[in-house]
Design an enzyme around this catalytic site. Sequence first.
Site, PDB file in Angstrom:
ATOM      1  N   LYS A   1     -59.332 -14.512  -5.316  1.00 55.67           N
ATOM      2  CA  LYS A   1     -59.625 -13.668  -7.203  1.00 55.67           C
ATOM      3  C   LYS A   1     -60.309 -14.836  -7.304  1.00 55.67           C
ATOM      4  O   LYS A   1     -61.414 -14.781  -8.158  1.00 55.67           O
ATOM      5  CB  LYS A   1     -58.403 -13.618  -8.284  1.00 55.67           C
ATOM      6  CG  LYS A   1     -57.759 -15.129  -8.152  1.00 55.67           C
ATOM      7  CD  LYS A   1     -56.569 -14.912  -9.269  1.00 55.67           C
ATOM      8  CE  LYS A   1     -55.522 -15.833  -8.930  1.00 55.67           C
ATOM      9  NZ  LYS A   1     -55.938 -16.980  -9.427  1.00 55.67           N
ATOM     10  N   THR A   2     -60.295 -16.383  -6.936  1.00 54.82           N
ATOM     11  CA  THR A   2     -60.424 -17.940  -7.796  1.00 54.82           C
ATOM     12  C   THR A   2     -62.587 -17.632  -7.155  1.00 54.82           C
ATOM     13  O   THR A   2     -62.729 -17.576  -7.896  1.00 54.82           O
ATOM     14  CB  THR A   2     -59.845 -18.304  -6.987  1.00 54.82           C
ATOM     15  OG1 THR A   2     -58.354 -19.028  -7.903  1.00 54.82           O
ATOM     16  CG2 THR A   2     -60.599 -20.035  -7.599  1.00 54.82           C
TER      17      THR A   2
ATOM     18  N   ASP B   1     -59.046 -16.356 -16.190  1.00 56.76           N
ATOM     19  CA  ASP B   1     -58.250 -16.387 -15.227  1.00 56.76           C
ATOM     20  C   ASP B   1     -56.554 -16.014 -15.615  1.00 56.76           C
ATOM     21  O   ASP B   1     -56.200 -16.158 -16.850  1.00 56.76           O
ATOM     22  CB  ASP B   1     -58.064 -17.522 -14.279  1.00 56.76           C
ATOM     23  CG  ASP B   1     -58.058 -17.531 -13.332  1.00 56.76           C
ATOM     24  OD1 ASP B   1     -57.772 -16.441 -12.608  1.00 56.76           O
ATOM     25  OD2 ASP B   1     -57.472 -18.775 -12.331  1.00 56.76           O
ATOM     26  N   GLU B   2     -55.799 -15.457 -14.508  1.00 56.91           N
ATOM     27  CA  GLU B   2     -54.836 -15.367 -14.577  1.00 56.91           C
ATOM     28  C   GLU B   2     -54.190 -14.586 -16.563  1.00 56.91           C
ATOM     29  O   GLU B   2     -53.224 -15.281 -16.571  1.00 56.91           O
ATOM     30  CB  GLU B   2     -53.812 -16.484 -14.669  1.00 56.91           C
ATOM     31  CG  GLU B   2     -54.047 -17.161 -13.259  1.00 56.91           C
ATOM     32  CD  GLU B   2     -52.970 -17.188 -12.228  1.00 56.91           C
ATOM     33  OE1 GLU B   2     -52.653 -15.720 -12.510  1.00 56.91           O
ATOM     34  OE2 GLU B   2     -52.963 -17.203 -11.231  1.00 56.91           O
TER      35      GLU B   2
ATOM     36  N   ARG C   1     -46.025 -17.571  -1.464  1.00 62.85           N
ATOM     37  CA  ARG C   1     -46.661 -18.146  -1.617  1.00 62.85           C
ATOM     38  C   ARG C   1     -46.223 -19.083   0.403  1.00 62.85           C
ATOM     39  O   ARG C   1     -47.649 -19.902   1.124  1.00 62.85           O
ATOM     40  CB  ARG C   1     -45.603 -19.274  -1.872  1.00 62.85           C
ATOM     41  CG  ARG C   1     -45.579 -19.124  -3.217  1.00 62.85           C
ATOM     42  CD  ARG C   1     -46.813 -19.424  -4.500  1.00 62.85           C
ATOM     43  NE  ARG C   1     -46.623 -17.612  -4.216  1.00 62.85           N
ATOM     44  CZ  ARG C   1     -48.499 -17.066  -4.762  1.00 62.85           C
ATOM     45  NH1 ARG C   1     -49.499 -18.395  -4.791  1.00 62.85           N
ATOM     46  NH2 ARG C   1     -47.890 -15.690  -4.810  1.00 62.85           N
TER      47      ARG C   1
ATOM     48  N   GLN D   1     -47.991 -10.953 -10.471  1.00 60.35           N
ATOM     49  CA  GLN D   1     -47.398 -12.181 -10.192  1.00 60.35           C
ATOM     50  C   GLN D   1     -47.581 -12.316 -12.036  1.00 60.35           C
ATOM     51  O   GLN D   1     -47.201 -14.342 -12.500  1.00 60.35           O
ATOM     52  CB  GLN D   1     -48.445 -12.627 -10.597  1.00 60.35           C
ATOM     53  CG  GLN D   1     -48.796 -13.039  -8.668  1.00 60.35           C
ATOM     54  CD  GLN D   1     -49.583 -12.805  -7.705  1.00 60.35           C
ATOM     55  OE1 GLN D   1     -48.896 -14.752  -7.577  1.00 60.35           O
ATOM     56  NE2 GLN D   1     -50.624 -12.538  -7.417  1.00 60.35           N
TER      57      GLN D   1
END
Length: 774
Positions: free
Chosen positions: A32-33, A224-225, A613, A255
């Site tokens: 996504k980044t 973002d997020e 993770r 998340q």
Amino acid sequence: MNYLNELNDAQKAPVLHKDGALMVIAGAGSGKTRVLTYRIAYLMQQGVDPFNILALTFTNKAAREMKKRIAYIVGESEAKYLWMGTFHSIFARLLRYDGDKLGFPSNFTIYDTQDSQRLIASIIKEMGLDKDIYKYKQIQNRISSYKNSLITVKAYFQNPELMEADAMAKRPRLGEIYQNYVERCFKAGAMDFDDLLLRTNELLTRFPEVLMKYQERFKYILVDEYQDTNHSQYLIVRALADRYQNICVVGDDAQSIYSFRGANISNILNFQRDYDDVAVYRLEQNYRSTKNIVNAANSIIAKNKNQLEKVVWTANDEGNKIKIHRSPTDAEEGRYVASSIFENKMQHQLKNGDFAVLYRTNSQSRAIEDALRKRDIPYRIYGGLSFYQRKEIKDVLAYLRLIINPKDEEALKRVINFPARGIGQTTIDKLVVAANHYGRSIFEVMENLDKLDLNINSGTKNKLRNFVTMIKSFQIMNEQTDAFTLAEHVAKKSGLLMEFKKDGTPEGIGRMENIEELLNGIKDFVEGQKELAEAKGDLTEFLEDVALATDLDKDIGDDDRVALMTIHLAKGLEFPYVYIVGMEEDLFPSAMSMNTRSELEEERRLFYVALTRAEKQAHLTYTQNRYRWGKLIDAEPSRFLEEIEEQYVENLTPINDGYRYKSMINADIFGEVDKGKLRQVKPKNGTPPKVVGPNENQLRRLRKIKPELSTPTKSDVVIDPNLAEGALVNHTRFGKGKVLKIEGVGNDKKAEIQFEKGDVKKLLLRFAKLEVLS
């Protein structure tokens, strides 16, 4: 345009979508980044002025990394004009420009949590309230939640339900504390973190011309997020994007784990209702983890009902199954984790930095730390005491804050008598009373000592005048030099360096080294600011950078250590090997988060985040017993372990291996077992008969009545004959050491040992668990 070739088709679609509202649902490890970064670069290449792009992130680190990537594509000269940063840093910048309309100076101070708590504690004391009922940390949390919910002081007093709730909690004057706190911050020219959002909302609501200016400025907005935004952040973004509706949000509802901070998952779930013709894109290919990890995570999160539709998949290798391990106690759990890390390092030639241990609460780290230390495995705890929270650093920063804003009451009270100048608490109390009476700041009162009747003797007045003169001399210097030169001068002239230098203890030396490191950091900041457009490298910029820094902005893996952190802190990070410890009911999921379905679903999302993770291998551990408040209690395996589909896990300690039913009946009611009543087990395959005797619990009871079964008394404890002065020994808790002296006789015999960590300890040998090495 070569950078577009680095994207798969799913990633490329939202990057090339220029106008209108779009939502990118990005699964864990799906890139996504990269999508967000390349979309900004693409907009700029399509002729969008970087001044018209606003990109909001949740960490300064994420913003820096994205800006660096964009600069590589479009050039540094263009990228530096982007409005990109955290919500708090961007809105602080906006308030610097237009906060004067709300009555704040452009150089307002930003209070961190400790500053806020100290001010609230002062207000509670001045109001004569019981500090055991009005606990300043609880009050600060309450005020913070009010602000993030846009409950201003006025709104509070108009809400009888809130007032009644505080009265029921025996805190009927909380509203008055809130009002005093807001007024004191305003008078000091200060905002806390929550004010950066609340005051921005106020500015955009009360002054339509300001809103219009920024709507016109930010024609393209990227967030973002988005699943982590709270109500206050949501309203600001909604207001800014309303005119052009060129808004792109990226996030993953699976998340969303920050509801305790006010994050509202409905912001992303309801995004399509807020804007017209929303384009929805899904990033479902995971590039991070193995198939086993991705599929296991999917099987967990599928149990949540309230979620956006997506199916995360990966083309990576199958990988190892997730390993589940049961330990008798939390200490054994720690030893298992340390041993597993050690063995993996040796077998696969791995670095310490390839491993992370994640836990639900900070208190779980102790057993892990003990075990890692005994294995000589270096580690670092993330989320512990931050560098900028250390006393000596806050002392220097308080002086620097006072130079920029002499109205800063908390900074002034911190340093007015440190180092000691003979200005006592009584004098400070008189200054506070006078400041409140005259509606001035404490510093202004100190500037006008001769004009006010303060009942302060002439000697103390001279000391106060000298302090004011010193601060004003620093202010003059601030206009002529950079932040580093000024900070170095302040550290010396204020007497701080001399104070710690004359200490002479290891702690004092450590404080000196910390101040030196702070100065190094300021120097580095000043040099870095030279590369930025509109940056001056002055004290105001440095203090804002420090105030907005968080633990999440620390670089992970800057040296080779195992990472220990809470799962919340691990979000956004990745490690080849991950150990998730404490997989037990009432611990994970937390006992405090199982009252409603939404709370339990957030705990499940937290487990999903923890598992994703891991890149290559995930270990899940739990215990049969765990210490709580000093008592060993029975532990029950977490329900999340059962929710993982069986084909993705390998149970290293099956539940029937060594399992023993814990009877609800006391065995004593059936009488004692005689030692002589031994039974024989039927032979197998002709092997000799096996004699089975009483178990350990039965033996304990037998020892009460059968002297011949008693264990040796303490006076009978045998001491290793090799234990002598000069011997090298190992202690389970203190590590390796050398015996300096042995003294005493019998039960009082003791050894004085110099341990490698520098401690010299005297241990009673009848209790000490010492292993003689040589």
